[in-house]
Design a protein around this motif. Sequence first.
Motif, PDB file in Angstrom:
ATOM      1  N   GLY A   1       0.820  -1.219   0.000  1.00  0.00           N
ATOM      2  CA  GLY A   1       0.000   0.000   0.000  1.00  0.00           C
ATOM      3  C   GLY A   1       0.844   1.256   0.000  1.00  0.00           C
ATOM      4  O   GLY A   1       2.049   1.230  -0.240  1.00  0.00           O
ATOM      5  N   ARG A   2       0.176   2.347   0.314  1.00  0.00           N
ATOM      6  CA  ARG A   2       0.804   3.659   0.233  1.00  0.00           C
ATOM      7  C   ARG A   2       1.841   3.877   1.324  1.00  0.00           C
ATOM      8  O   ARG A   2       1.733   3.361   2.425  1.00  0.00           O
ATOM      9  CB  ARG A   2      -0.269   4.748   0.288  1.00  0.00           C
TER      10      ARG A   2
ATOM     11  N   VAL B   1       3.775   5.639   4.268  1.00  0.00           N
ATOM     12  CA  VAL B   1       3.326   6.414   5.436  1.00  0.00           C
ATOM     13  C   VAL B   1       4.491   7.225   6.008  1.00  0.00           C
ATOM     14  O   VAL B   1       4.437   8.442   6.023  1.00  0.00           O
ATOM     15  CB  VAL B   1       2.708   5.502   6.520  1.00  0.00           C
TER      16      VAL B   1
ATOM     17  N   ARG C   1       4.353   1.361   5.739  1.00  0.00           N
ATOM     18  CA  ARG C   1       3.356   1.464   4.682  1.00  0.00           C
ATOM     19  C   ARG C   1       2.015   1.048   5.267  1.00  0.00           C
ATOM     20  O   ARG C   1       1.959   0.463   6.341  1.00  0.00           O
ATOM     21  CB  ARG C   1       3.739   0.580   3.490  1.00  0.00           C
ATOM     22  N   GLN C   2       0.941   1.352   4.572  1.00  0.00           N
ATOM     23  CA  GLN C   2      -0.390   1.037   5.090  1.00  0.00           C
ATOM     24  C   GLN C   2      -0.554  -0.441   5.403  1.00  0.00           C
ATOM     25  O   GLN C   2      -1.181  -0.803   6.385  1.00  0.00           O
ATOM     26  CB  GLN C   2      -1.469   1.477   4.099  1.00  0.00           C
ATOM     27  N   GLY C   3       0.014  -1.301   4.580  1.00  0.00           N
ATOM     28  CA  GLY C   3      -0.190  -2.734   4.740  1.00  0.00           C
ATOM     29  C   GLY C   3       0.932  -3.477   5.418  1.00  0.00           C
ATOM     30  O   GLY C   3       0.904  -4.699   5.509  1.00  0.00           O
TER      31      GLY C   3
ATOM     32  N   TRP D   1       1.450  -6.831   7.710  1.00  0.00           N
ATOM     33  CA  TRP D   1       0.985  -6.870   9.104  1.00  0.00           C
ATOM     34  C   TRP D   1       0.600  -8.285   9.522  1.00  0.00           C
ATOM     35  O   TRP D   1       0.845  -8.687  10.649  1.00  0.00           O
ATOM     36  CB  TRP D   1      -0.189  -5.923   9.321  1.00  0.00           C
TER      37      TRP D   1
ATOM     38  N   ALA E   1      -1.180  -1.370  14.719  1.00  0.00           N
ATOM     39  CA  ALA E   1      -1.531  -2.079  13.478  1.00  0.00           C
ATOM     40  C   ALA E   1      -1.646  -3.582  13.717  1.00  0.00           C
ATOM     41  O   ALA E   1      -2.559  -4.230  13.212  1.00  0.00           O
ATOM     42  CB  ALA E   1      -0.499  -1.785  12.396  1.00  0.00           C
TER      43      ALA E   1
ATOM     44  N   ARG F   1      -4.692   0.527  10.946  1.00  0.00           N
ATOM     45  CA  ARG F   1      -3.657   0.706   9.941  1.00  0.00           C
ATOM     46  C   ARG F   1      -3.220   2.172   9.891  1.00  0.00           C
ATOM     47  O   ARG F   1      -4.047   3.078   9.980  1.00  0.00           O
ATOM     48  CB  ARG F   1      -4.160   0.277   8.554  1.00  0.00           C
ATOM     49  N   PRO F   2      -1.914   2.409   9.729  1.00  0.00           N
ATOM     50  CA  PRO F   2      -1.427   3.782   9.642  1.00  0.00           C
ATOM     51  C   PRO F   2      -1.890   4.446   8.346  1.00  0.00           C
ATOM     52  O   PRO F   2      -2.074   3.779   7.335  1.00  0.00           O
ATOM     53  CB  PRO F   2       0.101   3.636   9.668  1.00  0.00           C
ATOM     54  N   LEU F   3      -2.080   5.736   8.426  1.00  0.00           N
ATOM     55  CA  LEU F   3      -2.537   6.494   7.260  1.00  0.00           C
ATOM     56  C   LEU F   3      -1.390   7.284   6.648  1.00  0.00           C
ATOM     57  O   LEU F   3      -0.526   7.792   7.360  1.00  0.00           O
ATOM     58  CB  LEU F   3      -3.652   7.463   7.667  1.00  0.00           C
ATOM     59  N   PRO F   4      -1.383   7.416   5.317  1.00  0.00           N
ATOM     60  CA  PRO F   4      -0.349   8.215   4.653  1.00  0.00           C
ATOM     61  C   PRO F   4      -0.490   9.691   5.034  1.00  0.00           C
ATOM     62  O   PRO F   4      -1.561  10.118   5.481  1.00  0.00           O
ATOM     63  CB  PRO F   4      -0.610   8.006   3.180  1.00  0.00           C
TER      64      PRO F   4
END
Length: 174
Positions: free
Chosen positions: A10-11, A13, A90-92, A107, A161, A167-170
């Motif tokens: 993912g994006r 962070v 990252r988000q994932g 994760w 997480a 989940r962390p956000l960008p």
Amino acid sequence: MAAPGERELGRFVTRHETDVARHGRVGIIWLPIGLVALAGSIPVVIQTFKEAASGTFAGLLLGVALLSLWSGITNGLRYLSRHGEVYILRQGGLVYRRTGETRVIPWESITEVSDRGQANAISRAMGWDVHCRIRVRTGKRLLLTGFTKDAAKLSLMVRRAVHEGVRPLPPGAA
């Protein structure tokens, strides 16, 4: 440059670089302190046994010696082995890099996260204010210490997480 599988997490962070040179400085400081304390503790321990006196001072001096030696040696080894260490959130999942190694860790692959850091002046100086162990299903582990930029924040985000599913956000996403 993204590692294979990194974009699938993912994006982006945040990025957290480790101050590896600080490992070296801390090792250089604590190793001689440990050697001096050890040299000083040997006659004190011998004298304590000869006189059957209380061993409180001898134990304290020997404890300082061993703790200092341990810190000097482990930080020296980390200085020699962790060049270019960086954690990319990252988000994932998490991406861990150091010279010659990249790990892409979703994760779901993390089985346990625990932070046993201590918030006091000595712990901060020795990088023990954050002592986050990250265990992965493959059996490998990562150790995130206070020598990493914003380590406390990274530790919290990883724990949330893994344990809470948050989940962390960008940057800029709310």
